[in-house]
Design an enzyme around this catalytic site. Structure first.
Site, PDB file in Angstrom:
ATOM      1  N   ARG A  72       0.394  -9.246  13.424  1.00 23.06           N
ATOM      2  CA  ARG A  72      -0.232  -8.273  12.505  1.00 23.06           C
ATOM      3  C   ARG A  72      -1.172  -8.962  11.524  1.00 23.06           C
ATOM      4  O   ARG A  72      -2.227  -8.439  11.190  1.00 23.06           O
ATOM      5  CB  ARG A  72       0.860  -7.519  11.725  1.00 23.06           C
ATOM      6  CG  ARG A  72       1.575  -6.503  12.583  1.00 23.06           C
ATOM      7  CD  ARG A  72       2.891  -6.101  11.986  1.00 23.06           C
ATOM      8  NE  ARG A  72       2.721  -5.284  10.798  1.00 23.06           N
ATOM      9  CZ  ARG A  72       3.710  -5.046   9.940  1.00 23.06           C
ATOM     10  NH1 ARG A  72       4.891  -5.578  10.118  1.00 23.06           N
ATOM     11  NH2 ARG A  72       3.496  -4.278   8.903  1.00 23.06           N
ATOM     12  N   ARG A 131      11.785  -5.513   3.699  1.00 21.06           N
ATOM     13  CA  ARG A 131      11.512  -4.065   3.614  1.00 21.06           C
ATOM     14  C   ARG A 131      12.571  -3.244   4.356  1.00 21.06           C
ATOM     15  O   ARG A 131      13.024  -3.616   5.439  1.00 21.06           O
ATOM     16  CB  ARG A 131      10.152  -3.764   4.236  1.00 21.06           C
ATOM     17  CG  ARG A 131       9.944  -2.265   4.418  1.00 21.06           C
ATOM     18  CD  ARG A 131       8.558  -1.863   4.658  1.00 21.06           C
ATOM     19  NE  ARG A 131       7.936  -2.549   5.764  1.00 21.06           N
ATOM     20  CZ  ARG A 131       6.626  -2.536   5.975  1.00 21.06           C
ATOM     21  NH1 ARG A 131       5.833  -1.883   5.163  1.00 21.06           N
ATOM     22  NH2 ARG A 131       6.116  -3.183   6.985  1.00 21.06           N
ATOM     23  N   LYS A 152       0.835  -1.219   0.000  1.00 15.49           N
ATOM     24  CA  LYS A 152       0.000   0.000   0.000  1.00 15.49           C
ATOM     25  C   LYS A 152       0.864   1.262   0.000  1.00 15.49           C
ATOM     26  O   LYS A 152       0.618   2.194  -0.761  1.00 15.49           O
ATOM     27  CB  LYS A 152      -0.942   0.018   1.220  1.00 15.49           C
ATOM     28  CG  LYS A 152      -1.848  -1.181   1.328  1.00 15.49           C
ATOM     29  CD  LYS A 152      -2.691  -1.140   2.585  1.00 15.49           C
ATOM     30  CE  LYS A 152      -1.918  -1.182   3.877  1.00 15.49           C
ATOM     31  NZ  LYS A 152      -1.248  -2.478   4.179  1.00 15.49           N
ATOM     32  N   ARG A 206      11.961  -1.958  10.092  1.00 11.90           N
ATOM     33  CA  ARG A 206      10.952  -1.654  11.102  1.00 11.90           C
ATOM     34  C   ARG A 206      10.922  -2.733  12.181  1.00 11.90           C
ATOM     35  O   ARG A 206      11.059  -3.912  11.884  1.00 11.90           O
ATOM     36  CB  ARG A 206       9.572  -1.545  10.438  1.00 11.90           C
ATOM     37  CG  ARG A 206       9.280  -0.145   9.963  1.00 11.90           C
ATOM     38  CD  ARG A 206       8.075  -0.035   9.096  1.00 11.90           C
ATOM     39  NE  ARG A 206       6.879  -0.706   9.570  1.00 11.90           N
ATOM     40  CZ  ARG A 206       5.700  -0.618   8.963  1.00 11.90           C
ATOM     41  NH1 ARG A 206       5.576   0.128   7.875  1.00 11.90           N
ATOM     42  NH2 ARG A 206       4.646  -1.264   9.426  1.00 11.90           N
ATOM     43  N   ARG A 220      -9.105   0.800   9.906  1.00 15.10           N
ATOM     44  CA  ARG A 220      -8.612  -0.558  10.077  1.00 15.10           C
ATOM     45  C   ARG A 220      -9.616  -1.428  10.816  1.00 15.10           C
ATOM     46  O   ARG A 220      -9.385  -2.621  10.976  1.00 15.10           O
ATOM     47  CB  ARG A 220      -7.334  -0.485  10.910  1.00 15.10           C
ATOM     48  CG  ARG A 220      -6.151  -1.128  10.237  1.00 15.10           C
ATOM     49  CD  ARG A 220      -5.001  -0.980  11.187  1.00 15.10           C
ATOM     50  NE  ARG A 220      -3.849  -1.672  10.751  1.00 15.10           N
ATOM     51  CZ  ARG A 220      -2.860  -1.102  10.094  1.00 15.10           C
ATOM     52  NH1 ARG A 220      -2.912   0.155   9.764  1.00 15.10           N
ATOM     53  NH2 ARG A 220      -1.803  -1.819   9.777  1.00 15.10           N
TER      54      ARG A 220
HETATM   55  P1  AP5 Z   1       4.877  -1.530   1.648  1.00 12.70           P
HETATM   56  O1  AP5 Z   1       4.478  -0.654   0.513  1.00 12.70           O
HETATM   57  O2  AP5 Z   1       5.677  -0.941   2.753  1.00 12.70           O
HETATM   58  O3  AP5 Z   1       3.599  -2.305   2.229  1.00 12.70           O
HETATM   59  P2  AP5 Z   1       2.367  -1.787   3.074  1.00 12.70           P
HETATM   60  O4  AP5 Z   1       1.160  -2.478   2.527  1.00 12.70           O
HETATM   61  O5  AP5 Z   1       2.336  -0.291   3.127  1.00 12.70           O
HETATM   62  O6  AP5 Z   1       2.720  -2.429   4.449  1.00 12.70           O
HETATM   63  P3  AP5 Z   1       2.729  -1.860   5.936  1.00 12.70           P
HETATM   64  O7  AP5 Z   1       3.464  -2.902   6.751  1.00 12.70           O
HETATM   65  O8  AP5 Z   1       3.278  -0.467   6.008  1.00 12.70           O
HETATM   66  O9  AP5 Z   1       1.297  -1.880   6.293  1.00 12.70           O
HETATM   67  P4  AP5 Z   1       0.774  -1.974   7.682  1.00 12.70           P
HETATM   68  O10 AP5 Z   1      -0.654  -1.817   7.357  1.00 12.70           O
HETATM   69  O11 AP5 Z   1       1.119  -3.141   8.499  1.00 12.70           O
HETATM   70  O12 AP5 Z   1       1.555  -0.833   8.464  1.00 12.70           O
HETATM   71  P5  AP5 Z   1       1.105   0.538   9.070  1.00 12.70           P
HETATM   72  O13 AP5 Z   1       2.244   1.438   9.006  1.00 12.70           O
HETATM   73  O14 AP5 Z   1      -0.204   0.980   8.496  1.00 12.70           O
HETATM   74  O15 AP5 Z   1       5.638  -2.781   0.995  1.00 12.70           O
HETATM   75  C1  AP5 Z   1       6.206  -3.806   1.812  1.00 12.70           C
HETATM   76  C2  AP5 Z   1       7.564  -4.228   1.198  1.00 12.70           C
HETATM   77  O16 AP5 Z   1       7.328  -4.855  -0.069  1.00 12.70           O
HETATM   78  C3  AP5 Z   1       8.519  -3.060   0.904  1.00 12.70           C
HETATM   79  O17 AP5 Z   1       9.820  -3.482   1.164  1.00 12.70           O
HETATM   80  C4  AP5 Z   1       8.332  -2.775  -0.602  1.00 12.70           C
HETATM   81  O18 AP5 Z   1       9.507  -2.235  -1.197  1.00 12.70           O
HETATM   82  C5  AP5 Z   1       8.030  -4.179  -1.120  1.00 12.70           C
HETATM   83  N1  AP5 Z   1       7.140  -4.177  -2.267  1.00 12.70           N
HETATM   84  C6  AP5 Z   1       6.072  -3.354  -2.482  1.00 12.70           C
HETATM   85  N2  AP5 Z   1       5.461  -3.670  -3.639  1.00 12.70           N
HETATM   86  C7  AP5 Z   1       6.151  -4.719  -4.153  1.00 12.70           C
HETATM   87  C8  AP5 Z   1       6.019  -5.521  -5.314  1.00 12.70           C
HETATM   88  N3  AP5 Z   1       5.047  -5.280  -6.175  1.00 12.70           N
HETATM   89  N4  AP5 Z   1       6.884  -6.538  -5.518  1.00 12.70           N
HETATM   90  C9  AP5 Z   1       7.873  -6.795  -4.622  1.00 12.70           C
HETATM   91  N5  AP5 Z   1       8.073  -6.066  -3.503  1.00 12.70           N
HETATM   92  C10 AP5 Z   1       7.231  -5.048  -3.272  1.00 12.70           C
HETATM   93  O19 AP5 Z   1       0.764   0.140  10.578  1.00 12.70           O
HETATM   94  C11 AP5 Z   1       1.773  -0.263  11.480  1.00 12.70           C
HETATM   95  C12 AP5 Z   1       1.163  -0.451  12.865  1.00 12.70           C
HETATM   96  O20 AP5 Z   1       0.642   0.813  13.347  1.00 12.70           O
HETATM   97  C13 AP5 Z   1      -0.018  -1.408  12.981  1.00 12.70           C
HETATM   98  O21 AP5 Z   1       0.433  -2.758  13.135  1.00 12.70           O
HETATM   99  C14 AP5 Z   1      -0.705  -0.884  14.247  1.00 12.70           C
HETATM  100  O22 AP5 Z   1      -0.026  -1.272  15.401  1.00 12.70           O
HETATM  101  C15 AP5 Z   1      -0.553   0.626  14.102  1.00 12.70           C
HETATM  102  N6  AP5 Z   1      -1.670   1.260  13.369  1.00 12.70           N
HETATM  103  C16 AP5 Z   1      -1.554   2.033  12.259  1.00 12.70           C
HETATM  104  N7  AP5 Z   1      -2.758   2.467  11.865  1.00 12.70           N
HETATM  105  C17 AP5 Z   1      -3.664   1.956  12.744  1.00 12.70           C
HETATM  106  C18 AP5 Z   1      -5.082   2.033  12.837  1.00 12.70           C
HETATM  107  N8  AP5 Z   1      -5.804   2.728  11.941  1.00 12.70           N
HETATM  108  N9  AP5 Z   1      -5.695   1.365  13.843  1.00 12.70           N
HETATM  109  C19 AP5 Z   1      -4.984   0.659  14.740  1.00 12.70           C
HETATM  110  N10 AP5 Z   1      -3.637   0.538  14.695  1.00 12.70           N
HETATM  111  C20 AP5 Z   1      -2.978   1.186  13.712  1.00 12.70           C
END
Ligand code: AP5
Length: 248
Positions: A203, A159, A41, A192, A120
């Site tokens: 997660r 990542r 994403k 991370r 979420r």
């Molecule tokens: P990346 O683009 O970083 O993936 P992503 O989907 O953004 O993954 P996240 O881990 O950031 O999502 P998340 O939802 O767990 O984290 P968030 O920060 O929201 O890509 C991943 C990797 O793959 C990268 O290395 C990239 O280069 C590679 N890649 C991408 N596309 C590719 C492709 N096509 N082919 C190959 N490789 C590729 O949340 C973190 C934490 O914050 C949560 O666990 C929770 O504790 C808290 N939190 C955040 N928001 C909330 C909420 N609304 N409610 C409750 N808790 C929350």
């Protein structure tokens, strides 16, 4: 080259303002990005922002920005939130909603927005719906990225994230030009804390239990669009642009 939107209003909250706010977009898209942790994403958000001039509103980035602050400057709720995040658990709705409400003006960003990581839970989606109605705004669509679990885990394990501008890389699929250094701002790349195997498991469970039901919520509102997250980031990006041609 034009300066990138620094997202200060979103990352810092309170009275903070963006130094380089997004310009009025010809077509300001207001979208939610859905999908399992690691599906890509954030990577798609970066590509979409460059192309459409939208602002990337990631709740995870707010928490990571708070982590870089002096601990004395954090509220008790934020300190607790960072502990949930470290373990891979969801932060309680109350904390997340207070944080987003404080940044409500970002929903009116002239460039439009890409919400990433929020909502979420169904409770968060209901709250967003109320906020949007209150501001006389409408979501254009919810892009749901789909990929088998084993491929998602491989993406998370490799990542690397920039400590400065938060750009995302992958050691194999999207390596930086110089190992450990961000291509965009020269910042240091780090792994991370929640990309450790035990946190990844938690997660994924949280995603299945709380976030996956959001697909039904948005399907009912005819906003959900599924997009395959197979292939390279650029291929998925092309697929996404085609999909955008079909929303509203
Ligand atoms: P990346 O683009 O970083 O993936 P992503 O989907 O953004 O993954 P996240 O881990 O950031 O999502 P998340 O939802 O767990 O984290 P968030 O920060 O929201 O890509 C991943 C990797 O793959 C990268 O290395 C990239 O280069 C590679 N890649 C991408 N596309 C590719 C492709 N096509 N082919 C190959 N490789 C590729 O949340 C973190 C934490 O914050 C949560 O666990 C929770 O504790 C808290 N939190 C955040 N928001 C909330 C909420 N609304 N409610 C409750 N808790 C929350």
């Amino acid at each position: 080259m034009e300066a990138k939107n620094d997202r200060m209003a979103w990352l810092t909250g309170g009275t903070a303002q963006c130094d380089h706010p997004a310009k009025q977009a010809e077509r300001p898209y207001r979208l939610v990005l859905l999908g399992a942790p690691g599906v890509g994403k954030g990577t798609q958000a970066e590509l979409l922002c460059e192309n459409l001039g939208t602002c990337h509103l990631s709740t995870g980035d707010i928490f990571r920005a708070a982590k870089a602050q002096n601990p004395c400057d954090r509220t008790p709720a934020l300190t607790a939130a960072l502990e949930y995040m470290r373990k891979g658990e969801l932060v309680p709705d109350e904390t997340v909603l207070a944080m987003v409400a404080e940044r409500g003006s970002c929903l009116r960003c002239l460039g439009g927005f890409l919400l990433d990581g929020f909502p979420r839970t169904v409770a968060q989606a209901e709250a967003l719906e109320k906020m949007m109605i209150g501001q006389n705004l409408k979501l254009d669509g919810v892009l749901s990225y789909e990929l088998p679990l084993e491929k998602v885990v491989a993406r998370l394990s490799g990542r690397r994230t920039c400590a400065g501008c938060k750009a995302v890389f992958h050691v194999e699929a999207r390596p930086p030009k110089v190992e450990g250094v961000c291509d965009h701002c020269g910042g240091k790349l780090y792994q991370r804390e929640d990309d450790r195997p035990e946190a990844i498991r938690v997660r994924m469970q949280a995603y299945e239990q709380s976030t996956a039901p959001l697909a039904a919520f948005y399907k009912q509102r005819k906003l959900l669009v599924s997009i395959s997250a197979e292939g390279s980031p650029e291929e998925i990006f092309e697929r996404t642009l085609k999909t955008l041609g079909t929303v509203k």
